[in-house]
Motif scaffolding. Structure first.
Motif, PDB file in Angstrom:
ATOM      1  N   LEU A 182      22.805  54.238  23.260  1.00  0.00           N
ATOM      2  CA  LEU A 182      22.600  52.904  22.477  1.00  0.00           C
ATOM      3  C   LEU A 182      22.449  51.607  23.658  1.00  0.00           C
ATOM      4  CD1 LEU A 182      25.035  53.084  19.601  1.00  0.00           C
ATOM      5  CD2 LEU A 182      22.509  53.104  19.453  1.00  0.00           C
ATOM      6  N   LEU A 183      23.263  51.654  24.578  1.00  0.00           N
ATOM      7  CA  LEU A 183      23.148  50.646  25.584  1.00  0.00           C
ATOM      8  C   LEU A 183      21.708  50.789  26.347  1.00  0.00           C
ATOM      9  CD1 LEU A 183      24.461  48.571  27.375  1.00  0.00           C
ATOM     10  CD2 LEU A 183      25.400  50.497  28.876  1.00  0.00           C
ATOM     11  N   ALA A 184      21.391  51.986  26.555  1.00  0.00           N
ATOM     12  CA  ALA A 184      19.845  52.247  27.245  1.00  0.00           C
ATOM     13  C   ALA A 184      18.965  51.683  26.130  1.00  0.00           C
ATOM     14  CB  ALA A 184      19.860  53.723  27.555  1.00  0.00           C
ATOM     15  N   GLY A 185      19.122  52.047  24.856  1.00  0.00           N
ATOM     16  CA  GLY A 185      18.008  51.285  23.857  1.00  0.00           C
ATOM     17  C   GLY A 185      17.955  49.885  24.018  1.00  0.00           C
ATOM     18  N   ILE A 186      19.246  49.319  23.896  1.00  0.00           N
ATOM     19  CA  ILE A 186      19.259  47.694  23.716  1.00  0.00           C
ATOM     20  C   ILE A 186      18.686  47.033  25.118  1.00  0.00           C
ATOM     21  CG2 ILE A 186      20.830  45.896  23.853  1.00  0.00           C
ATOM     22  CD1 ILE A 186      22.632  47.465  21.910  1.00  0.00           C
ATOM     23  N   ALA A 187      19.061  47.850  26.207  1.00  0.00           N
ATOM     24  CA  ALA A 187      18.494  47.372  27.442  1.00  0.00           C
ATOM     25  C   ALA A 187      17.046  47.351  27.762  1.00  0.00           C
ATOM     26  CB  ALA A 187      18.800  48.083  28.884  1.00  0.00           C
ATOM     27  N   LEU A 188      16.396  48.005  26.922  1.00  0.00           N
ATOM     28  CA  LEU A 188      14.774  48.168  26.878  1.00  0.00           C
ATOM     29  C   LEU A 188      14.121  46.759  26.367  1.00  0.00           C
ATOM     30  CD1 LEU A 188      13.969  51.413  25.038  1.00  0.00           C
ATOM     31  CD2 LEU A 188      13.926  50.958  27.587  1.00  0.00           C
ATOM     32  N   ALA A 189      14.971  45.893  25.716  1.00  0.00           N
ATOM     33  CA  ALA A 189      14.644  44.480  25.320  1.00  0.00           C
ATOM     34  C   ALA A 189      14.314  43.670  26.408  1.00  0.00           C
ATOM     35  CB  ALA A 189      15.615  44.042  24.488  1.00  0.00           C
ATOM     36  N   TRP A 190      14.736  44.038  27.743  1.00  0.00           N
ATOM     37  CA  TRP A 190      14.612  43.078  29.027  1.00  0.00           C
ATOM     38  C   TRP A 190      13.673  43.772  29.956  1.00  0.00           C
ATOM     39  CZ3 TRP A 190      19.158  43.181  26.356  1.00  0.00           C
ATOM     40  CH2 TRP A 190      19.876  41.921  26.204  1.00  0.00           C
ATOM     41  N   ARG A 191      12.748  44.757  29.357  1.00  0.00           N
ATOM     42  CA  ARG A 191      11.917  45.429  30.398  1.00  0.00           C
ATOM     43  C   ARG A 191      10.774  44.500  30.629  1.00  0.00           C
ATOM     44  NH1 ARG A 191      10.668  47.033  25.258  1.00  0.00           N
ATOM     45  NH2 ARG A 191       8.439  47.184  24.737  1.00  0.00           N
ATOM     46  N   GLY A 192      10.488  43.474  29.838  1.00  0.00           N
ATOM     47  CA  GLY A 192       9.708  42.496  30.260  1.00  0.00           C
ATOM     48  C   GLY A 192       9.844  41.429  31.248  1.00  0.00           C
ATOM     49  N   ARG A 193      11.167  41.260  31.309  1.00  0.00           N
ATOM     50  CA  ARG A 193      11.694  39.994  32.174  1.00  0.00           C
ATOM     51  C   ARG A 193      12.246  40.734  33.522  1.00  0.00           C
ATOM     52  NH1 ARG A 193      15.204  37.778  27.202  1.00  0.00           N
ATOM     53  NH2 ARG A 193      13.489  37.553  25.648  1.00  0.00           N
ATOM     54  N   ASN A 194      13.067  41.719  33.263  1.00  0.00           N
ATOM     55  CA  ASN A 194      13.583  42.140  34.637  1.00  0.00           C
ATOM     56  C   ASN A 194      13.812  43.792  34.373  1.00  0.00           C
ATOM     57  OD1 ASN A 194      15.363  43.189  36.634  1.00  0.00           O
ATOM     58  ND2 ASN A 194      16.928  41.541  36.327  1.00  0.00           N
ATOM     59  N   LEU A 195      12.628  44.492  34.829  1.00  0.00           N
ATOM     60  CA  LEU A 195      12.321  45.868  34.627  1.00  0.00           C
ATOM     61  C   LEU A 195      13.811  46.843  35.046  1.00  0.00           C
ATOM     62  CD1 LEU A 195      10.373  48.007  33.634  1.00  0.00           C
ATOM     63  CD2 LEU A 195       9.395  48.066  35.896  1.00  0.00           C
ATOM     64  N   ALA A 196      14.145  46.195  36.263  1.00  0.00           N
ATOM     65  CA  ALA A 196      15.467  47.176  36.634  1.00  0.00           C
ATOM     66  C   ALA A 196      16.590  47.280  35.581  1.00  0.00           C
ATOM     67  CB  ALA A 196      16.013  46.613  37.915  1.00  0.00           C
ATOM     68  N   VAL A 197      16.518  46.331  34.854  1.00  0.00           N
ATOM     69  CA  VAL A 197      17.890  46.412  33.801  1.00  0.00           C
ATOM     70  C   VAL A 197      17.382  47.263  32.692  1.00  0.00           C
ATOM     71  CG1 VAL A 197      19.071  44.975  31.885  1.00  0.00           C
ATOM     72  CG2 VAL A 197      18.265  43.816  33.995  1.00  0.00           C
ATOM     73  N   ALA A 198      16.186  47.593  32.647  1.00  0.00           N
ATOM     74  CA  ALA A 198      16.086  48.405  31.387  1.00  0.00           C
ATOM     75  C   ALA A 198      15.629  49.881  32.250  1.00  0.00           C
ATOM     76  CB  ALA A 198      14.430  48.153  30.817  1.00  0.00           C
ATOM     77  N   ALA A 199      15.354  49.861  33.211  1.00  0.00           N
ATOM     78  CA  ALA A 199      14.794  51.333  33.960  1.00  0.00           C
ATOM     79  C   ALA A 199      15.892  51.857  34.434  1.00  0.00           C
ATOM     80  CB  ALA A 199      13.900  50.969  34.998  1.00  0.00           C
ATOM     81  N   VAL A 200      16.913  51.416  34.920  1.00  0.00           N
ATOM     82  CA  VAL A 200      18.305  52.090  35.366  1.00  0.00           C
ATOM     83  C   VAL A 200      18.998  52.663  34.208  1.00  0.00           C
ATOM     84  CG1 VAL A 200      20.364  51.859  36.379  1.00  0.00           C
ATOM     85  CG2 VAL A 200      18.513  50.504  37.351  1.00  0.00           C
ATOM     86  N   PRO A 201      19.236  52.195  33.216  1.00  0.00           N
ATOM     87  CA  PRO A 201      20.069  52.915  32.041  1.00  0.00           C
ATOM     88  C   PRO A 201      18.951  54.121  31.442  1.00  0.00           C
ATOM     89  CG  PRO A 201      20.172  50.516  31.933  1.00  0.00           C
ATOM     90  CD  PRO A 201      19.099  50.707  32.908  1.00  0.00           C
TER      91      PRO A 201
END
Length: 379
Positions: free
Chosen positions: A52-71
């Motif tokens: 669930l944390l990894a799914g929510i982190a996808l919302a930041w993939r356009g601003r900070n890719l690392a936040v979404a890619a690492v989880p």
């Protein structure tokens, strides 16, 4: 001068918020369901929380890719949940970041080799690898299509601006041509008038004083009109587009009143303020307003008394001209274009112009032009 619109920078269309929200909810729920099954049916488990944390982190993939890619890489490598990783790979490929996409895919697949209980390889052989490649290819196509649409939109904007510039150039060329034709027509008539009045001036001693004065007035008026016409045409033909130059000298209002009185027009004038402190364009607008009002009174109400009140600013300059009812005249030619031109001139100076019938049956013209507090009006 017509205004030119600024070119609009083409911006790629953004994903609608509800599409983005639906994607995040779908990925999070499907990943959570998969983690729930692998956790033995325990809802409140670390596996479910991680995906669930990894799914929510996808919302930041356009601003900070690392936040979404690492989880996404971690849950794919450790738990074998691949949906967040697919979204990250698609986003990277769409933005042209193929190296980042390859690093994420290799890290997830390589790290998953150490987790045989949640293997992404297993019986699927190389099926998942092909899925990752297909998602990356789809992202590359979407990114290319998006950039193509943006490029076409920019070209359309550029073509529209070029079309407007060509249309403006055509209008300016036509105005110059019309001005030249107008000059050729009026200059001939004014030159003939000045020539004949000059010839009559040489015999003014043999004429009655009133007739001689009228001939002198016609001579001065025709020569000044011819000079002003040439000045205006020189400005229109100027190659640098500098506009109409200032006349070699500008007549004051008193000379205009004297000319009207000499033509038999009763004029009561009241002028206040220092005109020398105003810009040339400001003083010229006031002069043209009074000149047009007196001309209209002579043409449409001959013999009527005219009252002129002019106050030079700051904070604003005011012009009020009112004439009484005059003798009836036959209208044999269209009129009204002078007031249209005056309205445009006053509007360019951020002023207001009002004209229409007065309460006594005559005609009234009133203008208000803001004046700068400190200006130099030398002309």
């Amino acid at each position: 001068m017509a205004t030119r619109s600024n070119p609009v920078t083409a911006v790629p269309p953004r994903t609608r918020w509800w599409v983005e929200a639906a994607l995040l909810v779908a990925v999070s729920l499907l990943s959570a369901q998969e983690a729930y099954v692998r956790a033995g049916g325990v809802v409140l488990s670390p596996q479910v929380g991680a995906v669930l944390l990894a799914g929510i982190a996808l919302a930041w993939r356009g601003r900070n890719l690392a936040v979404a890619a690492v989880p996404a890489v971690l849950v794919a490598a450790v738990l074998g949940t691949v949906l967040p990783l697919l979204v990250v790979l698609y986003s990277c490929a769409k933005r042209g970041r193929l190296v980042v996409a390859a690093v994420c895919a290799v890290a997830a697949m390589g790290g998953n080799l150490l987790q045989p209980q949640h293997s992404l390889w297993g019986t699927r052989v190389y099926g998942l690898v092909l899925l990752l490649v297909a998602v990356a290819a789809l992202g590359m196509w979407a990114g290319g299509h998006r950039r193509l649409v943006a490029s076409l939109a920019a070209q359309v904007d550029q073509l529209r601006v070029e079309r407007e510039l060509r249309a403006e150039q055509a209008r300016l060329t036509e105005r110059g041509r019309v001005a030249a034709e107008l000059h050729d027509s009026l200059a001939h008539s004014l030159s003939v008038l000045a020539l004949h009045t000059g010839a009559l001036q040489r015999h003014s001693a043999e004429l009655p004083p009133q007739v001689a004065d009228r001939i002198d007035l016609l001579r001065v008026t025709s020569t000044e009109a011819l000079r002003d016409l040439r000045d205006v045409l020189a400005g229109l033909r100027s190659p640098d587009g500098g506009g109409v130059p200032e006349p070699r000298r500008m007549r004051d209002l008193e000379a205009l009143f004297a000319e009207a009185r000499a033509a038999g027009q009763p004029v009561a004038a009241e002028v206040s303020g220092d005109a020398a402190e105003l810009p040339f364009s400001h003083r010229l607008a006031i002069y043209r307003l009074v000149q047009e009002a007196l001309t209209n009174a002579r043409k449409h109400a001959p013999g009527s008394a005219v009252r002129v009140r002019v106050r030079h600013g700051p904070p604003e300059s005011t012009v009020d001209v009112e004439n009484d009812v005059g003798a009836p005249v036959e209208r044999d030619s269209p009129s009204g274009y002078g007031l249209v031109g005056l309205a445009e001139r006053v509007d360019a100076l951020h002023g207001t112009l009002e004209h229409g019938p007065s309460g006594t049956g005559g005609w009234r013209l009133s203008a208000r032009i803001p004046a700068p507090a400190h200006s130099s009006g030398a002309a």
